[in-house]
Design a protein around this motif. Structure first.
Motif, PDB file in Angstrom:
ATOM      1  N   HIS A 120      36.642  32.879  11.430  1.00  0.00           N
ATOM      2  CA  HIS A 120      36.060  32.434  10.153  1.00  0.00           C
ATOM      3  C   HIS A 120      35.631  33.633   9.323  1.00  0.00           C
ATOM      4  O   HIS A 120      35.208  34.646   9.866  1.00  0.00           O
ATOM      5  CB  HIS A 120      34.895  31.466  10.378  1.00  0.00           C
ATOM      6  CG  HIS A 120      33.678  32.054  11.025  1.00  0.00           C
ATOM      7  ND1 HIS A 120      32.655  32.628  10.306  1.00  0.00           N
ATOM      8  CD2 HIS A 120      33.299  32.162  12.327  1.00  0.00           C
ATOM      9  CE1 HIS A 120      31.696  33.040  11.125  1.00  0.00           C
ATOM     10  NE2 HIS A 120      32.073  32.782  12.371  1.00  0.00           N
ATOM     11  N   ASP A 155      30.469  38.901  13.367  1.00  0.00           N
ATOM     12  CA  ASP A 155      30.587  37.448  13.243  1.00  0.00           C
ATOM     13  C   ASP A 155      31.073  37.083  11.857  1.00  0.00           C
ATOM     14  O   ASP A 155      30.284  36.833  10.977  1.00  0.00           O
ATOM     15  CB  ASP A 155      29.218  36.816  13.534  1.00  0.00           C
ATOM     16  CG  ASP A 155      29.232  35.307  13.504  1.00  0.00           C
ATOM     17  OD1 ASP A 155      30.321  34.737  13.557  1.00  0.00           O
ATOM     18  OD2 ASP A 155      28.152  34.700  13.403  1.00  0.00           O
ATOM     19  N   ASP A 156      32.366  37.084  11.556  1.00  0.00           N
ATOM     20  CA  ASP A 156      33.457  37.126  12.495  1.00  0.00           C
ATOM     21  C   ASP A 156      34.613  37.871  11.833  1.00  0.00           C
ATOM     22  O   ASP A 156      35.770  37.671  12.128  1.00  0.00           O
ATOM     23  CB  ASP A 156      33.798  35.655  12.844  1.00  0.00           C
ATOM     24  CG  ASP A 156      34.857  35.483  13.917  1.00  0.00           C
ATOM     25  OD1 ASP A 156      35.010  36.365  14.763  1.00  0.00           O
ATOM     26  OD2 ASP A 156      35.559  34.475  13.869  1.00  0.00           O
ATOM     27  N   GLU A 189      32.469  27.799   8.689  1.00  0.00           N
ATOM     28  CA  GLU A 189      32.025  27.658  10.078  1.00  0.00           C
ATOM     29  C   GLU A 189      30.507  27.631  10.159  1.00  0.00           C
ATOM     30  O   GLU A 189      29.912  26.885  10.924  1.00  0.00           O
ATOM     31  CB  GLU A 189      32.589  28.811  10.924  1.00  0.00           C
ATOM     32  CG  GLU A 189      32.460  28.612  12.424  1.00  0.00           C
ATOM     33  CD  GLU A 189      31.117  29.012  13.009  1.00  0.00           C
ATOM     34  OE1 GLU A 189      30.751  28.527  14.085  1.00  0.00           O
ATOM     35  OE2 GLU A 189      30.400  29.820  12.376  1.00  0.00           O
ATOM     36  N   GLU A 190      29.866  28.462   9.337  1.00  0.00           N
ATOM     37  CA  GLU A 190      28.401  28.580   9.403  1.00  0.00           C
ATOM     38  C   GLU A 190      27.698  27.366   8.799  1.00  0.00           C
ATOM     39  O   GLU A 190      26.486  27.263   8.829  1.00  0.00           O
ATOM     40  CB  GLU A 190      27.930  29.868   8.703  1.00  0.00           C
ATOM     41  CG  GLU A 190      28.551  31.151   9.273  1.00  0.00           C
ATOM     42  CD  GLU A 190      28.067  31.501  10.684  1.00  0.00           C
ATOM     43  OE1 GLU A 190      27.268  30.727  11.253  1.00  0.00           O
ATOM     44  OE2 GLU A 190      28.501  32.541  11.205  1.00  0.00           O
ATOM     45  N   GLU A 217      36.342  32.541  18.180  1.00  0.00           N
ATOM     46  CA  GLU A 217      35.119  33.206  18.648  1.00  0.00           C
ATOM     47  C   GLU A 217      34.363  32.353  19.671  1.00  0.00           C
ATOM     48  O   GLU A 217      34.718  31.206  19.927  1.00  0.00           O
ATOM     49  CB  GLU A 217      34.199  33.463  17.456  1.00  0.00           C
ATOM     50  CG  GLU A 217      33.726  32.145  16.849  1.00  0.00           C
ATOM     51  CD  GLU A 217      32.685  32.306  15.762  1.00  0.00           C
ATOM     52  OE1 GLU A 217      32.178  33.406  15.544  1.00  0.00           O
ATOM     53  OE2 GLU A 217      32.379  31.287  15.122  1.00  0.00           O
TER      54      GLU A 217
HETATM   55 ZN   LIG Z   1      30.775  33.000  14.057  1.00  0.00          ZN
END
Ligand SMILES: [Zn+2]
Length: 483
Positions: A120, A155-156, A189-190, A217
């Motif tokens: 992501h 990340d990431d 994603e977050e 991840e």
């Molecule tokens: Zn992540």
């Protein structure tokens, strides 16, 4: 009598002999012979420069919505197209909800199942008030002391760069995979993955495409994070925990607090909370946790090997020792965490209801329904309603006896020799919880992290070593070459 002691003595010596015999043989599992693999030598400076530039785009996932109408996301997508032009020229691009990019690298044979690599490119915001604690400005993308610094370094975006650089490099050598390779770059994603991984998973379903496995991840090569082990631990995670919030609502008599009844909504609720604390969900050393701790223990000192080599005798003891650690408890069972409480709104008013919010993280051994039933039975009190809040089931457990997992293990051994490799369980939530519905979802970033690096994760001074970028690119490239 003497004869009795003699027999007991012989039995004890025999038992000790068995324990020691098992422990001596309890050494790292001899893996299948290492497949010959020639690792590429990528240009470290070029990789560092790419990650540095990627970090400068503030692709922040804000809980409150996107203030610049995704301008930074669009800018990053344009940067990808200019930085890896051959990837966009030769792979087929599908946009999922505009900002998640899915690239299809068509295989020469494509008779088997494709595979899915995913990362992501959205990041979490910098925590308000911590801006001054960053030694390098979070979105400057500084390269210093052999690290690339900034939000997203770990990340990431490092995985984004590693994947894109791998495809680009392989295309330049004229390589074509046999099976289709998909590379997904997701954008939310977050925030829970609704427009990204959820929609992407649905897209695969709609096209009747079932990847053999996915890699995203969810874990790293852990260095110095598990006490008592001096080797790195590559935990290739095969599942992730689910999530459930329950509200316990206790009912009582309202009114003035000057003449309270023996029990109020608050005391009823308090009793229920104590009952819950005394009734943790069942769990222990079994399945993933047994395999993981076992693989690690094989590399530990003799006393620990003695225990793990003789689980038939020591399993209850080991389970209870691990239970006493926060991480051991989280690995072995569904955790119970009361997080919020409310009662009456005034100090001299009895509450008609008192409410507690309890957050559970579901182990793959339990379903949401199991947990609700467990809680209701543990509390066993009709004065309390149990109300469901948000939930996601734990993910299915990906296979470890298939070609995909074998390739992951072999490639990890090639890039990180002398490392313990084990399946594990991701405690947090990632895009893979959706991929897990359609494929064997593996969660592993092929990079080494230590306790200092961990602080950067959603925290301050996020960074990644250039060495890690090189290794990740070697890993992804070697893995793609096997498709
Ligand atoms: Zn992540």
């Amino acid at each position: 009598m003497l004869r009795f002691f003699k027999i007991v003595g012989i039995l004890l010596v025999g038992l000790l002999g068995i324990l020691i015999f098992n422990a001596v043989r309890y050494t790292p599992v001899e893996n299948a012979p290492l497949k010959p693999m020639t690792l590429i030598q990528p240009d470290a400076n070029a990789l560092a420069a790419q990650l540095s530039e990627a970090i400068t785009f503030q692709t922040i996932s804000w809980e409150s919505g996107n203030p610049d109408d995704y301008a930074s996301f669009i800018a990053l997508q344009q940067w990808l197209e200019t930085t890896y032009p051959n990837v966009f020229a030769q792979l087929e691009l599908t946009r999922i909800n505009t900002h998640t990019l899915l690239l299809r690298w068509q295989g020469s044979e494509a008779t088997g199942q494709p595979v899915l690599f995913s990362a992501h490119y959205d990041v979490v915001p910098v925590n308000p008030g911590t801006e001054n604690e960053w030694t390098h400005s979070p979105f400057a993308g500084d390269i210093a002391d052999n690290y690339v610094w900034g939000r997203g370094a770990l990340d990431d975006k490092s995985a984004v760069v590693g994947l894109m650089a791998s495809v680009s490099g392989l295309l330049k050598t004229g390589f074509t995979p046999k099976q289709d390779i998909y590379v997904a770059l997701t954008h939310d994603e977050e925030l829970g993955s609704e427009d990204g991984a959820v929609a992407l998973t649905q897209w695969f379903r709609d096209q009747s495409i079932t990847p053999a496995w996915s890699l995203d991840e969810g874990s790293f090569v852990l260095d110095g994070i598990v006490p008592g082990v001096d080797k790195g631990i590559a935990s290739i995670n095969v599942s992730e925990k689910g999530y459930l919030t329950l509200k316990l609502i206790a009912h009582g008599e309202g009114g003035h607090s000057s003449m309270p009844p023996e029990n109020t909504a608050v005391t009823v609720l308090a009793e229920a909370l104590v009952k819950l604390k005394d009734a943790p969900l069942p769990g222990g050393l079994e399945g993933i946790s047994e395999k993981m701790y076992g693989d690690i223990a094989r590399n530990m000192d003799f006393s620990k090997r003695l225990l793990f080599a003789n689980l038939w005798l020591f399993k209850p003891l080991l389970s209870s020792v691990l239970d006493d650690t926060k991480s051991g408890n989280a690995m072995m069972r569904t955790t119970t965490a009361p997080t919020m409480l409310s009662g009456s709104v005034k100090s001299n008013v009895l509450p008609a209801t008192a409410t507690a919010t309890i957050n559970f993280r579901l182990h793959p051994r339990d379903t949401v329904e199991d947990v609700v039933n467990w809680v209701t039975a543990a509390i066993d009190d009709e004065r309390i309603d149990v109300k469901m809040g948000e939930f996601t089931e734990a993910s299915p457990v990906a296979a470890t006896d298939n070609d995909g997992f074998t390739q992951l293990v072999q490639t990890t051994r090639a890039v990180y020799p002398n490392t313990i490799i084990t399946p594990g369980l991701t405690i947090a939530a990632t895009d893979s919880r959706f991929y897990g519905d359609i494929t064997n979802a593996y969660r592993f970033n092929p990079m080494v992290i230590n306790n200092d690096d961990l602080e950067g994760f959603h925290g301050t001074n996020e960074r990644i070593s250039i060495e890690n970028l090189v290794r990740a690119t070697q890993f992804y490239t070697a893995l793609m070459q096997q498709q």
